[in-house]
Design a protein around this motif. Structure first.
Motif, PDB file in Angstrom:
ATOM      1  N   UNK A  74      42.066  42.607  41.364  1.00  0.00           N
ATOM      2  CA  UNK A  74      43.529  42.515  41.485  1.00  0.00           C
ATOM      3  C   UNK A  74      44.092  42.412  40.069  1.00  0.00           C
ATOM      4  N   UNK A  75      44.901  43.378  39.689  1.00  0.00           N
ATOM      5  CA  UNK A  75      45.465  43.440  38.337  1.00  0.00           C
ATOM      6  C   UNK A  75      46.964  43.161  38.406  1.00  0.00           C
ATOM      7  N   UNK A  76      47.415  42.240  37.575  1.00  0.00           N
ATOM      8  CA  UNK A  76      48.850  41.934  37.556  1.00  0.00           C
ATOM      9  C   UNK A  76      49.545  42.768  36.484  1.00  0.00           C
ATOM     10  N   UNK A  90      53.557  32.387  40.477  1.00  0.00           N
ATOM     11  CA  UNK A  90      54.029  31.456  41.503  1.00  0.00           C
ATOM     12  C   UNK A  90      52.858  30.886  42.299  1.00  0.00           C
ATOM     13  N   UNK A  91      51.949  31.753  42.717  1.00  0.00           N
ATOM     14  CA  UNK A  91      50.781  31.296  43.468  1.00  0.00           C
ATOM     15  C   UNK A  91      49.906  30.380  42.614  1.00  0.00           C
ATOM     16  N   UNK A 141      46.630  35.517  41.090  1.00  0.00           N
ATOM     17  CA  UNK A 141      46.207  36.837  41.568  1.00  0.00           C
ATOM     18  C   UNK A 141      44.952  36.716  42.420  1.00  0.00           C
ATOM     19  N   UNK A 142      44.019  35.856  41.993  1.00  0.00           N
ATOM     20  CA  UNK A 142      42.785  35.661  42.758  1.00  0.00           C
ATOM     21  C   UNK A 142      43.082  35.065  44.132  1.00  0.00           C
ATOM     22  N   UNK A 143      43.999  34.088  44.169  1.00  0.00           N
ATOM     23  CA  UNK A 143      44.355  33.456  45.452  1.00  0.00           C
ATOM     24  C   UNK A 143      45.010  34.472  46.375  1.00  0.00           C
ATOM     25  N   UNK A 144      45.964  35.226  45.839  1.00  0.00           N
ATOM     26  CA  UNK A 144      46.678  36.201  46.669  1.00  0.00           C
ATOM     27  C   UNK A 144      45.716  37.289  47.167  1.00  0.00           C
ATOM     28  N   UNK A 145      44.819  37.739  46.303  1.00  0.00           N
ATOM     29  CA  UNK A 145      43.878  38.785  46.699  1.00  0.00           C
ATOM     30  C   UNK A 145      42.901  38.287  47.757  1.00  0.00           C
ATOM     31  N   UNK A 146      42.500  37.021  47.651  1.00  0.00           N
ATOM     32  CA  UNK A 146      41.484  36.489  48.556  1.00  0.00           C
ATOM     33  C   UNK A 146      42.074  36.055  49.893  1.00  0.00           C
TER      34      UNK A 146
END
Length: 342
Positions: free
Chosen positions: A52-54, A89-90, A295-300
């Protein structure tokens, strides 16, 4: 290579040791290095296929596609992208939950993500069930700490030219990237801690070395403001755009959360407090990793993990509970292994 986010275009590139590399090749090389290190040192030989790339809010589709191509070239098979302030934000909410026992409730945040090259803003609504981002994010990928570094560079260059009748860079009109990195950025960080509005006439020395010749300049608070104000004014223009959205939609902001290295400049907090009459919440330890963590949280998870569970028996806990009421086990570290079972 500096200012990469600002310069990257599909048809452009950089010369590395005399060889031109496209931005796909350049970023792909960087991502491949990270991928291989993670596979070797973290996952012990297991292959990583997902990433996941921001990216900044105002990235156009061609730039986002460039990131996708670079990730594919690095060996990733499944590539997702995410706005940087959404990821911030996450990441910020996760840090608040884990480190400070934050209990999610009805509260509204402004995420102010001010980094080296870009500024991104997000409006976040939090409840006990979820966090949402109901308004359009605002961003400027040409507003960040690098602009202040450039102002310092001009200050040094003007002094060097007045002393030696030549510029720091051998190429007219260009910036010597090494000088900017080693002297301008470093002095900016030092002065942001030393110069205070209550002692405006106090001077602090900054120095650098160009072409073997020293450069020394005394900087007081008025000169510091002169160097940083154009960039901070631009940042506040973006804040005012977001604030206009908030007011137009009859919403409110309960807390301002600062992310990114440039948000540590004291005058940033002063300007934000003038607009919102709120103290700003800053993540000193997690400020530079909040975006990646988010990004890791949102992707997972897809959504922000809302609940915590006892690491011993699995009993559901409030996020600020330190002892499980069921088995009385201490839970100083939260384990999300049970997430998704409810």
């Amino acid at each position: 290579v500096k200012d990469l986010k600002r310069k990257m275009k599909p048809e452009a590139g950089e010369y590395i040791f005399g060889k031109k590399m496209s931005y796909v090749q350049l970023i792909g090389t960087f991502l491949k290095k990270i991928k291989e290190d993670a596979e070797t040192n973290v996952f012990h030989g297991e292959h990583i296929n997902d990433v996941c790339i921001t990216h900044p809010v105002d990235f156009k589709p061609d730039r986002i596609e460039l990131l996708r191509q670079a990730a594919m070239e690095a060996g990733f098979k499944n590539v997702s992208t995410l706005y940087e302030p959404v990821a911030a934000a996450y990441g910020a909410m996760d840090s608040m939950q884990k480190k400070e026992g934050y209990v999610f409730h009805e509260e509204n945040f402004l995420i102010f993500d001010f980094g080296g090259g870009t500024l991104d803003l997000a409006y976040v609504e939090s409840s006990r069930d979820r966090i949402t981002i109901p308004l359009q994010c605002v961003g400027d990928s040409h507003c960040g700490g690098e602009d202040i570094d450039n102002a310092f560079y001009k200050l040094f260059d003007d002094r060097f030219f007045s002393m030696n009748h030549q510029h720091i860079s051998d190429n007219a009109g260009e910036i010597d990237v090494k000088f900017r990195t080693f002297f301008c950025e470093h002095n900016k960080e030092i002065l942001s801690k030393l110069l205070k509005p209550e002692s405006p006439m106090a001077k602090k020395p900054i120095q650098g070395v160009a072409k073997g010749k020293p450069i020394k300049i005394e900087v007081d608070y008025p000169l510091w403001l002169q160097l940083i104000t154009p960039t901070l004014d631009k940042a506040m223009e973006a804040v005012d755009k977001m604030l206009a959205q908030v007011k137009a939609n009859k919403k409110k902001i309960d807390r301002v959360i600062l992310i990114g290295g440039s948000s540590s400049i004291p005058e940033v907090k002063t300007l934000l407090k003038e607009r919102f009459n709120l103290d700003c919440y800053s993540f000193d330890e997690d400020r530079d990793v909040a975006v990646a963590n988010g990004a890791a949280i949102r992707a997972h998870y897809g959504e922000m993990p809302r609940k915590c569970f006892c690491i011993n028996c699995g009993h559901e806990l409030l996020s600020n509970q330190r002892k499980c009421p069921e088995c009385l086990t201490d839970n100083y570290f939260y384990d999300h292994a049970f997430d998704g079972q409810s």
